[in-house]
Scaffold this motif. Structure first.
Motif, short mmCIF file in Angstrom:
data_model
loop_
_atom_site.label_atom_id
_atom_site.label_comp_id
_atom_site.label_asym_id
_atom_site.label_seq_id
_atom_site.Cartn_x
_atom_site.Cartn_y
_atom_site.Cartn_z
N ALA A 50 0.83 -1.21 0.00
CA ALA A 50 0.00 0.00 0.00
C ALA A 50 0.86 1.26 0.00
O ALA A 50 0.55 2.23 -0.70
CB ALA A 50 -0.92 0.00 1.22
N THR A 51 1.95 1.24 0.75
CA THR A 51 2.86 2.40 0.78
C THR A 51 3.51 2.61 -0.59
O THR A 51 3.60 3.74 -1.08
CB THR A 51 3.94 2.19 1.85
N ALA A 52 3.97 1.53 -1.20
CA ALA A 52 4.59 1.64 -2.52
C ALA A 52 3.60 2.13 -3.56
O ALA A 52 3.94 2.95 -4.43
CB ALA A 52 5.18 0.29 -2.93
N LEU A 53 2.35 1.65 -3.48
CA LEU A 53 1.33 2.09 -4.43
C LEU A 53 1.02 3.58 -4.24
O LEU A 53 0.88 4.31 -5.22
CB LEU A 53 0.06 1.26 -4.27
N THR A 54 0.94 4.01 -2.99
CA THR A 54 0.70 5.43 -2.72
C THR A 54 1.82 6.28 -3.30
O THR A 54 1.56 7.31 -3.95
CB THR A 54 0.59 5.67 -1.20
N THR A 55 3.06 5.89 -3.08
CA THR A 55 4.20 6.64 -3.62
C THR A 55 4.16 6.67 -5.13
O THR A 55 4.38 7.72 -5.75
CB THR A 55 5.52 5.98 -3.15
N TYR A 56 3.84 5.54 -5.76
CA TYR A 56 3.77 5.49 -7.21
C TYR A 56 2.69 6.43 -7.74
O TYR A 56 2.90 7.17 -8.70
CB TYR A 56 3.51 4.06 -7.68
N LEU A 57 1.52 6.40 -7.11
CA LEU A 57 0.42 7.23 -7.60
C LEU A 57 0.71 8.72 -7.42
O LEU A 57 0.33 9.54 -8.26
CB LEU A 57 -0.88 6.84 -6.90
N TYR A 58 1.38 9.11 -6.32
CA TYR A 58 1.71 10.52 -6.12
C TYR A 58 2.80 10.99 -7.09
O TYR A 58 2.82 12.15 -7.48
CB TYR A 58 2.17 10.78 -4.69
N THR A 59 3.68 10.10 -7.49
CA THR A 59 4.75 10.49 -8.40
C THR A 59 4.36 10.33 -9.87
O THR A 59 5.13 10.72 -10.76
CB THR A 59 6.02 9.67 -8.13
N HIS A 60 3.20 9.77 -10.16
CA HIS A 60 2.70 9.62 -11.53
C HIS A 60 1.28 10.19 -11.60
O HIS A 60 0.31 9.43 -11.62
CB HIS A 60 2.72 8.16 -11.95
N PRO A 61 1.15 11.50 -11.64
CA PRO A 61 -0.18 12.10 -11.62
C PRO A 61 -1.04 11.73 -12.83
O PRO A 61 -2.27 11.76 -12.74
CB PRO A 61 0.09 13.60 -11.58
#
Length: 65
Positions: A50-61
């Motif tokens: 979940a943390t990795a997915l959150t980081t990915y989504l914030y860095t790929h708008p």
């Protein structure tokens, strides 16, 4: 009594006897779990994903929208 009825009663009697006789048998102990396979370990992995997915989504708008 016909042959079909007596055969049916015999089969039902055998099934009932089997159920009654096998009721006292204990189930075998389950095999031990491998290390690092507890509910806490699974929850830790889920939290990491979940943390990795959150980081990915914030860095790929472009994907997060």
């Amino acid at each position: 009594m016909s042959l079909a009825q007596s055969s049916r009663r015999a089969v039902v009697g055998m099934i009932a006897a089997g159920v009654l006789c096998s009721g006292g048998q204990a189930a075998a102990d389950p095999a031990p779990r491998p290390p690092n396979c507890s509910a806490a370990d699974v929850a830790g992995v889920a939290a990491g994903v979940a943390t990795a997915l959150t980081t990915y989504l914030y860095t790929h708008p472009d994907v997060n929208g």
